[in-house]
Scaffold this active site. Sequence first.
Site, short mmCIF file in Angstrom:
data_model
loop_
_atom_site.label_atom_id
_atom_site.label_comp_id
_atom_site.label_asym_id
_atom_site.label_seq_id
_atom_site.Cartn_x
_atom_site.Cartn_y
_atom_site.Cartn_z
N ASN A 200 0.51 0.06 6.20
CA ASN A 200 0.99 -0.74 5.17
C ASN A 200 1.66 -2.03 5.56
O ASN A 200 2.40 -1.67 6.37
CB ASN A 200 2.08 0.01 4.05
CG ASN A 200 2.64 -1.03 3.05
OD1 ASN A 200 2.15 -1.93 2.67
ND2 ASN A 200 3.90 -0.65 2.62
N GLY A 201 1.08 -3.25 5.09
CA GLY A 201 1.74 -4.24 5.73
C GLY A 201 0.76 -5.28 6.25
O GLY A 201 -0.48 -4.86 6.01
N ARG B 215 1.53 1.41 -5.87
CA ARG B 215 1.56 0.72 -4.71
C ARG B 215 0.47 -0.06 -4.55
O ARG B 215 0.50 -1.08 -3.70
CB ARG B 215 2.25 1.21 -3.57
CG ARG B 215 3.62 2.19 -3.80
CD ARG B 215 4.06 2.53 -2.45
NE ARG B 215 4.40 1.52 -1.42
CZ ARG B 215 5.48 1.03 -1.41
NH1 ARG B 215 6.32 1.31 -2.11
NH2 ARG B 215 5.91 0.15 -0.23
N TRP C 150 -3.77 -1.97 -1.29
CA TRP C 150 -3.70 -3.06 -1.82
C TRP C 150 -4.48 -4.15 -1.10
O TRP C 150 -3.57 -4.55 0.07
CB TRP C 150 -2.45 -3.57 -2.49
CG TRP C 150 -2.31 -4.74 -3.45
CD1 TRP C 150 -2.45 -4.74 -4.72
CD2 TRP C 150 -2.17 -5.96 -2.98
NE1 TRP C 150 -2.35 -5.98 -5.14
CE2 TRP C 150 -2.19 -6.87 -4.25
CE3 TRP C 150 -1.90 -6.56 -1.97
CZ2 TRP C 150 -2.08 -8.30 -4.36
CZ3 TRP C 150 -1.90 -8.28 -1.78
CH2 TRP C 150 -1.69 -8.90 -2.99
N HIS D 114 7.77 -31.80 -25.58
CA HIS D 114 7.46 -32.81 -24.55
C HIS D 114 6.27 -32.23 -23.82
O HIS D 114 6.25 -32.39 -22.60
CB HIS D 114 8.64 -32.52 -23.46
CG HIS D 114 9.91 -32.95 -24.23
ND1 HIS D 114 10.18 -34.51 -24.22
CD2 HIS D 114 10.84 -32.70 -24.77
CE1 HIS D 114 11.46 -34.54 -25.00
NE2 HIS D 114 11.98 -33.51 -25.08
N LYS E 16 5.00 -10.57 -19.11
CA LYS E 16 4.48 -9.09 -19.38
C LYS E 16 2.93 -9.25 -19.97
O LYS E 16 2.08 -8.40 -19.58
CB LYS E 16 5.48 -8.66 -20.41
CG LYS E 16 6.53 -8.10 -19.99
CD LYS E 16 6.38 -6.88 -18.94
CE LYS E 16 7.49 -6.72 -17.99
NZ LYS E 16 7.25 -7.77 -16.78
N LYS F 234 3.33 -2.72 -7.25
CA LYS F 234 4.63 -2.57 -7.75
C LYS F 234 5.49 -3.24 -6.97
O LYS F 234 6.36 -3.85 -6.96
CB LYS F 234 4.81 -0.98 -8.03
CG LYS F 234 6.28 -0.66 -8.65
CD LYS F 234 6.61 -1.56 -9.94
CE LYS F 234 7.83 -1.11 -10.61
NZ LYS F 234 7.88 -1.70 -11.73
N CYS G 122 0.82 -1.30 0.07
CA CYS G 122 -0.03 0.03 -0.08
C CYS G 122 0.95 1.36 -0.07
O CYS G 122 2.17 1.06 0.42
CB CYS G 122 -1.00 0.12 1.22
SG CYS G 122 -1.99 -1.45 1.48
N GLU H 95 0.39 -10.11 -17.20
CA GLU H 95 0.31 -9.08 -16.38
C GLU H 95 -0.66 -7.85 -16.68
O GLU H 95 -1.54 -7.33 -15.95
CB GLU H 95 1.63 -8.37 -15.87
CG GLU H 95 2.46 -9.13 -14.99
CD GLU H 95 3.91 -8.35 -14.82
OE1 GLU H 95 4.24 -8.47 -13.68
OE2 GLU H 95 4.59 -8.06 -15.59
N GLU I 205 9.94 -13.97 -19.58
CA GLU I 205 9.36 -12.43 -19.10
C GLU I 205 8.28 -11.94 -20.11
O GLU I 205 7.53 -11.26 -19.76
CB GLU I 205 10.83 -11.75 -19.22
CG GLU I 205 10.59 -10.15 -19.15
CD GLU I 205 10.07 -9.86 -17.95
OE1 GLU I 205 9.64 -8.70 -17.67
OE2 GLU I 205 10.14 -10.73 -16.83
#
Length: 615
Positions: A101-102, A27, A75, A511, A492, A610, A2, A495, A488
């Site tokens: 935050n936490g 955040r 968040w 396979h 992307k 983030k 947050c 996300e 990656e």
Amino acid sequence: MCGIVGYIGHRDAYPIVIKGLQRLEYRGYDSAGIALYDGTNIKLSKTKGKVSDLRNKLEDEISTSGTLGIGHTRWATHGVPNDINSHPHYSNSGDLVIIHNGIIENYDTLKKELSKRGYVFKSDTDTEVLVNLIEDVKKNEDIKLGKAVQIALNQVVGAYAIAVFDKSKPNEIVVARLGSPLAIGIGEDEFFIASDASPFIEYTKNAIYLEDEEMAIIRRNKEVKVRKIKDDTLVDPYMQELKLNLEQIEKGGYDHFMLKEIYEQPSAILDTFRGRLLTNEAMIKLAGVEDNMKKFLAADRIIIVACGTSWHAGLVAEYIFEDLARIPVEVEYASEFRYRNPVITEKDIVIAISQSGETADTLAAIKLAKSKGAFVFGVCNVVGSSIARETNAGAYTHAGPEIGVASTKAFTTQITVLTLMALRLARAKGTISSSEFRHHLIELETIPSKVEEALKSDGYVQAISEIYKDAKNFLYLGRGFNFPVALEGALKLKEISYIHAEGYPAAEMKHGPIALIDEQMPVVVIATKKGHYEKVVSNIQEIKSRKGKIIGIVTKGDKSVKELADHVIEVPETIECLTPLLTTIPLQLLSYHIAVMLGKNVDQPRNLAKSVTVE
């Protein structure tokens, strides 16, 4: 996870706090709230949704006067995103107000105990439990707010950055941190509080970053007092001058931060090797490596710990270190490493990679490695961050602030630093000749201009994106140094567009994943001339024979893949170990344009934040 902002001083707090929340929205962005205090009345407004939703609601329902204010962009952890669970939270008396935050891990036990004492809870959050715990301590012990916060925090288990004030103290805010970042900006008769320095850079360049298990009492017209939470001892805080500037955190004419940051990569890579890559002198200078060269040369192996995109950078580094410096490398998810009793010795080097320098799992992995006697080297982007302070040594990337939640320039600058490290160690170990070493330096120096050239494919990538934007699945394939780039690229796309995508080593396709291929399946294949090119062309033929749609990332001038693929995107030629710095560019652009075409919030994708500062 947050973002928290606070102000106390001689200005109106509201404009500072609301602007600060907008800058910290990367955040967390599922709800937001602000509390303002004018010395008489606390005015609180909060809502589910974005900071823009809060602004529209707040200015209609409360007065924005007051020189003390705290704000929060969330968040969600405990409790779904709604108006009630949004921060700030009152204590039962209405005297105390908190933002947090936490995660308070033992909140349920504390909540049950407080409920027995008559406390009533309106939200599902752990934060409301914390503010009432502080009030309970303050009332029962008949003590001031600062002391009550210190005692209460010694009873909680978890992670936090908090700011809390008492309406009986209109000139005071108490803040504390454990595992979540907190910066205090120091101005003239004014103080700023934030998760990072971006909310107050236009007001002051002086900041104190609290260390873990520290708290501060912030009062107007007085110096900030910093104390240890465990024993209440005074700490002499270190004030540092901020290097951040306002232009770095603005969009600069781009539609999204992500696009701006994709286009900033040539300068970010250049800034990262500036002063370190001395081609004319055939030298690499990395102070953190030079000062600890004996440890690196004596190491039995390197263990890289990271999460997400940083983990993918670590996978690229595995290939580079082993190929150039001939050092065995293992790459671990920090979230798994910290919980599985890994075998670590004093002969190991642990490299911890994090964009923010605050990633909770990576920090825990660092502490575990240090407890086993390993030497820990940090690679991060944020000066003064927790990982920078916790590691034995390290090297900063110089990407500048990365606001878009989906990392782009963080990835390429991390690879740049790790490449410099591998080359320096290779030269020290004698595993690379003088001529090869110089050739690598010359090629690395050309990478910024070659990234600029790769960015010229943007219009063509946009046209390809229009064709495949409605696909439900994507497959990304690469080999060797470019296998992590495939991972990656898939990440992307997942996300920011929410399209299912998977990355695989190209040879592994037969396979299992080949069963997925039909005329509806776009397959992105990284097929540069350097690195198993013929093998990858064979894989492309296998896809083509099953009617898969092929998007090839190829070296400029390629002919073989062009004959097979539905589309080819060219990148400049370079030596094999540096190709990931170029092949990732069209994949970033592809994910960006598809997400924009689908109407997604590119900079703030759903369910993501983030900086992951909690488990």
